[in-house]
Design a protein around this motif. Structure first.
Motif, PDB file in Angstrom:
ATOM      1  N   LYS A   1      -2.453   7.998   3.332  1.00 29.65           N
ATOM      2  CA  LYS A   1      -3.193   7.192   2.365  1.00 29.65           C
ATOM      3  C   LYS A   1      -4.143   6.255   3.098  1.00 29.65           C
ATOM      4  O   LYS A   1      -5.316   6.149   2.753  1.00 29.65           O
TER       5      LYS A   1
ATOM      6  N   ASP B   1       0.815  -1.214   0.000  1.00 35.41           N
ATOM      7  CA  ASP B   1       0.000   0.000   0.000  1.00 35.41           C
ATOM      8  C   ASP B   1       0.848   1.262   0.000  1.00 35.41           C
ATOM      9  O   ASP B   1       0.313   2.365  -0.044  1.00 35.41           O
ATOM     10  N   GLY B   2       2.165   1.105   0.072  1.00 33.60           N
ATOM     11  CA  GLY B   2       3.060   2.255   0.090  1.00 33.60           C
ATOM     12  C   GLY B   2       4.021   2.181   1.250  1.00 33.60           C
ATOM     13  O   GLY B   2       4.217   1.124   1.858  1.00 33.60           O
TER      14      GLY B   2
ATOM     15  N   THR C   1      -0.043   4.539   6.158  1.00 28.09           N
ATOM     16  CA  THR C   1       0.675   4.415   4.888  1.00 28.09           C
ATOM     17  C   THR C   1       0.594   5.707   4.092  1.00 28.09           C
ATOM     18  O   THR C   1      -0.335   6.507   4.249  1.00 28.09           O
ATOM     19  N   SER C   2       1.595   5.886   3.245  1.00 28.58           N
ATOM     20  CA  SER C   2       1.630   7.005   2.307  1.00 28.58           C
ATOM     21  C   SER C   2       2.284   6.503   1.022  1.00 28.58           C
ATOM     22  O   SER C   2       2.972   5.478   1.034  1.00 28.58           O
ATOM     23  N   PRO C   3       2.091   7.194  -0.109  1.00 34.40           N
ATOM     24  CA  PRO C   3       2.669   6.714  -1.370  1.00 34.40           C
ATOM     25  C   PRO C   3       4.181   6.536  -1.303  1.00 34.40           C
ATOM     26  O   PRO C   3       4.736   5.643  -1.944  1.00 34.40           O
ATOM     27  N   SER C   4       4.855   7.374  -0.530  1.00 29.60           N
ATOM     28  CA  SER C   4       6.301   7.274  -0.378  1.00 29.60           C
ATOM     29  C   SER C   4       6.680   7.831   0.993  1.00 29.60           C
ATOM     30  O   SER C   4       5.832   8.352   1.722  1.00 29.60           O
TER      31      SER C   4
END
Length: 565
Positions: free
Chosen positions: A469, A438-439, A487-490
């Motif tokens: 996210k 999910d990141g 979670t986060s994209p990066s």
């Protein structure tokens, strides 16, 4: 080729000694493990320091996170003399090939990366002892030699160098989630993977004695053939090792039934920082002679000694196992179901786990695992273990009937066959795996009063808003352990700054613990004061100084950078 390698190694050692003394002081910026990932420096010291400031400061040069790597301590670098000694005592098991060392430099989450160039793989306690004795008896000669060779550029006094040693990173299965199992810089990796022998099993008492490198799942298979089971079970059981489990005081899915490792571990064998072997490998359930020293090392994360063998009390394999997967509309209903469950299932209750709808979404999306019941905000995994299938089935039937008629649960399914049991358990055990898809994941392992567990998830979602996210919660209701994941994209320094210290302040306000079962490692070391009083942490520091006066065992982990006295 060998001569070329030796000349290159001497050159790297020389450059490193120059670099240590000319650039590292207590006032310099934090150096990142990433910057030392390869031995050859292709830019100036000023450029390296500038890049690490940027890396740890994050966007817009914000302040360094307390979870970031501290400055490299003045440990010695590995020399050809060291390698010759290691090869002598570990023929074929002294690994310097960068491609073979690399997996041991990176943690399971790929969030911490060390720059070690040496991986040692001992097979016996005596080999571990020889390695550590070498670290403390030979380092002074090496450091003085390096000082004399480069005296025109180094400090004039060699007393500073006289106190230096080679640092060691003990490593088991490398499944830790707080950066405690991998080097921070160039610490020598001491892997227990080849210390994987079962030494003894007493089928009368149920006490298993084995080396620290035995994989948990392999021990489970061994015991099941003898009608016993391990008292702990983890999602990472296929790769985690019993020595690492003990060193981190791993909890897992069976703690509700069988208790923590502080109760089931009967004895330890370990090697202290100076190479002394401490044999506390008792198999007795009762021994009240003096201090129970093994308790000091359970959960110490390899900072006080290297665990080489374990004796552990194992329960009999249950003849009847049932798993129930239930859905609830509110967390309050989930807690009432837990109360009902404890009262009606009693002695056969072995696990009570939960996950929220966000976890189920990730399992569906990333792992294609289907939801076995209708969609609900919360899900429960209940396991019963007993000796009489008829008795257990009746108790479970009565519980489910009460839970359904009182509208505590809205849907559910029961598994009694092994394949279906594994399928239901996978919905809980594979959440961590789903999160990796999910990141970038920020993970928090929190212990709270049971009634407050999910409130932290709700408050975190409100606190972060659209910054994250996903914000998910799952864990062990039976022992008040929440796994909060964001979670986060990066990797996002701004998001991290929003999460920390909010999550720790929230936990401290409930008198909870910032680490329920994962340990502190590198990432949480500086947050220890949210859970422990300064006097207690200072005493920990005194114990560390007594057992490891030069700090060579798993440095930069567990204890804060600046101990309060």
């Amino acid at each position: 080729m060998a001569g070329l390698f030796q000349r290159a190694l001497r050159l790297r050692t020389a450059l490193r000694c120059l670099y240590d003394y000319s650039t590292l002081s207590r006032s310099t910026a934090t150096l990142s493990p990433v910057d030392f990932h390869r031995p050859f420096l292709t830019c100036s010291s000023e450029q390296v320091l500038a890049s690490t400031r940027k890396l740890h400061a994050g966007a817009e040069g914000s302040k360094v996170s307390p979870s970031a790597a501290p400055e490299r301590l003045p440990f010695c670098r590995v020399t050809e003399e060291d390698l010759a000694f290691f090869r002598k005592i570990l023929p074929g098991r002294t690994i310097v090939d960068p491609d073979l060392v690399e997996p041991s430099n990176v943690d399971w989450l790929k969030s911490v990366r060390g720059s070690s160039e040496v991986l040692l793989r001992p097979q016996t306690t005596e080999e571990v002892s020889q390695i550590l004795r070498w670290m403390v008896t030979k380092s002074t000669e090496r450091c003085l030699s390096s000082h004399q060779t480069f005296s025109h550029v180094l400090f004039s006094s060699y007393s500073y160098c006289n106190s230096r040693n080679l640092a060691v990173n003990p490593q088991g299965g490398n499944t830790g989630l707080v950066g405690g199992s991998v080097p921070v810089y160039d610490e020598i990796i001491l892997s227990t993977s080849l210390m994987n022998k079962i030494l003894n099993f007493d089928s009368i008492s149920g006490v298993l004695t084995c080396q620290a490198g035995c994989v948990l799942e392999n021990l489970s298979f061994y015991l099941e053939e003898r009608d016993y089971i391990m008292p702990l079970d983890l999602g990472a059981k296929g790769s985690c090792q019993i020595g690492g489990n003990v060193a981190t005081n791993a909890g897992g899915l069976r703690l509700l039934r069988y208790g923590s490792l502080h109760g089931t571990v009967l004895g330890l064998e370990l090697v202290l920082a100076d190479g002394q072997v401490l044999d506390c490998l008792s198999t007795l359930r009762k021994d009240n002679t003096g201090y129970d020293l093994k308790q000091l090392f359970i959960g110490s994360e390899g900072t006080l000694g290297v665990i080489t063998a374990v004796s552990i009390l194992c329960p009999r394999k249950p003849k009847s196992v049932n798993v129930v997967f239930l859905g609830c509309e509110t967390f309050e209903q989930l807690l009432k179901t837990f109360q009902l469950c404890k009262g009606m299932l009693g002695e056969i209750l072995s696990a009570f786990e939960f996950l929220d709808s966000e976890c189920m979404r990730l399992l569906n999306t990333h792992l294609k695992l289907p939801n076995p019941i209708s969609d609900c905000p919360f899900y429960i995994v209940i396991e019963t273990s007993g000796s009489d299938p008829t008795h257990d089935a009746q108790k479970l039937h009565n519980f489910l009937e009460d839970a359904m008629t009182s509208s505590l649960v809205s849907d559910g399914t029961v598994a009694t066959e092994e394949a279906k049991i594994k399928a239901l358990w996978s919905l809980r055990e594979r959440v961590t795996e789903a999160l990796t898809h999910d990141g970038f994941t920020y993970k928090y392992d929190i212990s709270l009063p049971v009634e407050r567990i999910y409130q932290l998830v709700t408050d975190m979602r409100k606190h972060l808003g659209n910054q994250a996210k996903s914000v998910v919660g799952y864990g062990h209701v039976g022992d008040g352990n929440l796994h909060l994941n964001v979670t986060s994209p990066s990797k996002d320094p701004a998001l991290l700054a929003a999460i920390e210290p909010f999550v720790y302040e929230w936990t401290a306000s409930c008198r909870g613990s910032i680490s329920a079962e994962h340990g502190l490692g590198l990432k949480k070391r500086n947050y220890i004061y949210y859970s422990k009083q300064s006097q207690a942490v200072a005493l920990m520091g005194n114990i560390k100084a007594m057992l490891d006066p030069k700090g060579i065992l798993n440095p930069y982990k567990t204890l804060p950078d600046n101990l309060k006295q």
